[in-house]
Design an enzyme around this catalytic site. Structure first.
Site, mmCIF file in Angstrom:
data_model
loop_
_atom_site.group_PDB
_atom_site.id
_atom_site.type_symbol
_atom_site.label_atom_id
_atom_site.label_comp_id
_atom_site.label_asym_id
_atom_site.label_seq_id
_atom_site.Cartn_x
_atom_site.Cartn_y
_atom_site.Cartn_z
ATOM 1 C CB THR A 269 -0.797 -0.017 1.310
ATOM 2 O OG1 THR A 269 -1.531 -1.201 1.355
ATOM 3 C CG2 THR A 269 -1.704 1.166 1.457
ATOM 4 N NE ARG B 226 -6.986 -8.999 2.173
ATOM 5 C CZ ARG B 226 -6.165 -7.965 2.275
ATOM 6 N NH1 ARG B 226 -6.051 -7.120 1.270
ATOM 7 N NH2 ARG B 226 -5.460 -7.788 3.365
ATOM 8 C CG ASP C 203 -5.128 -1.958 6.376
ATOM 9 O OD1 ASP C 203 -4.785 -2.855 5.581
ATOM 10 O OD2 ASP C 203 -4.482 -0.910 6.540
HETATM 11 N N1 ASP Z 1 -2.889 -3.040 3.772
HETATM 12 C C1 ASP Z 1 -3.355 -3.461 2.482
HETATM 13 C C2 ASP Z 1 -4.214 -4.636 2.581
HETATM 14 O O1 ASP Z 1 -4.075 -5.440 3.474
HETATM 15 C C3 ASP Z 1 -2.313 -3.792 1.502
HETATM 16 C C4 ASP Z 1 -1.108 -4.208 2.094
HETATM 17 O O2 ASP Z 1 -0.583 -3.354 2.776
HETATM 18 O O3 ASP Z 1 -0.663 -5.305 1.844
HETATM 19 O O4 ASP Z 1 -5.037 -4.769 1.695
#
Ligand code: ASP
Length: 302
Positions: A165, A193, A196
């Site tokens: 992210t 899916r 957060d």
């Molecule tokens: N936090 C984001 C998620 O879990 C993406 C990541 O950081 O991997 O979708």
């Protein structure tokens, strides 16, 4: 009459992840380019909301990062993206989840800030984007497959590579805080899916009274711990760096190896805090008193 110096601050991240040596420079360069885009707006008296959107659009356009163009595919090989913006002045939230076929999910989230719903998902989010961008046509809308970078489309290794992210927190000279996130989610995850990143209190939060925060990492771990909420409560009592680090310590309570995370934050006066529980965390920041800095690990800044 004494002139009060303008006071602004901007911190952004390109993900809590492992950065291979050959990707270090691209991460530094990408973070600094996004910082420059936001800094230019803030230095000329612009608003935090414009700076946050500008920062995230630059990061979304850079295939180094898992957001916008270059987002990781899910188990079906499809890109589904999440993004959010939140204003600390009004507590307005605009967020999208599982959106496909838009070049800048953060700009869809921004358009939603003006509307009553805080979060739109999937086809509904794309329909809203189509309405918002009807006059910009292909500049903002695209075939969903176009969001995979050529390297990802061509290479199984690139498809599996770890990305993360992007996010930022901005304080403008009017005292307004804005936070934003944008992500392609987790590589190879179940279609549908959502982590957060589009959830207030989990992947982000902003409140002009206390500060603002944006997170990256395993969305399930971040959501289970409501990490943004914990950091905001910490900001009511502690310095911003303490608030971030103490909240991230809770990750060790989860009985899983999928609990990497990082957070960037500002308090209401523009003091910077950031930390991570991941091999690397690409972070850049600048304030009206501090020139641009970029790091790939917290310990490199100490
Ligand atoms: N936090 C984001 C998620 O879990 C993406 C990541 O950081 O991997 O979708």
């Amino acid at each position: 009459m004494t002139e009060i110096p303008p006071n602004w601050a901007l911190i952004l991240h390109g993900g809590a992840k492992e950065i291979q040596p050959e990707q270090e420079e691209a991460n530094r360069r990408g973070c600094l380019a996004a910082l420059a885009a936001g800094q230019q707006i803030l230095e000329t008296g612009g608003r935090a909301l414009d700076a946050a959107e500008a920062v995230l659009r630059v990061l979304e356009d850079d295939p180094t990062f898992n957001a916008g163009f270059g987002s990781v595919p899910n188990a079906d090989g499809q890109v589904e993206m999440d993004a959010a913006l939140m204003e600390g002045k009004t507590l307005a939230v605009g967020a999208v989840a599982g959106i496909q076929g838009v070049r800048h999910p953060v700009s869809v989230a921004r358009a939603l800030l003006e509307e009553t719903p805080t979060l739109l998902i999937g086809a509904g989010a794309r329909r809203f984007a189509k309405q918002c961008f009807s006059d910009q046509g292909s500049a903002e809308l695209c075939d969903p497959a176009e969001m995979l970078s050529p390297q990802q489309a061509a290479s199984e290794a690139a498809k599996r590579a770890g990305h993360d992210t992007v996010g930022c927190v901005v304080l403008d000279q009017f005292g307004d805080l804005v936070t934003g996130t944008s992500t392609g989610g987790l590589n190879g995850t179940l279609p549908g899916r959502v982590g957060d990143s589009p959830l207030p209190g989990c992947g982000f939060y902003a409140d002009n009274t206390f500060g603002a925060v944006a997170l990256s990492g395993h969305g399930e771990a971040i959501s289970r711990l409501m990490l943004a909420s914990r950091i905001m409560h910490g900001l009511e009592r502690n310095a911003v760096q303490t608030a971030v680090s103490v909240a991230l310590n809770h990750l060790s309570r989860l009985n899983t190896d999928k609990a990497d995370a990082g957070a960037v934050a500002l308090d209401a006066r523009g003091n910077v805090g950031w930390d991570h529980r991941s091999p690397h965390f690409a972070v850049a920041y600048a304030t009206s008193q501090q020139p641009a800095q970029v790091y790939l690990k917290r310990e490199d800044s100490l």
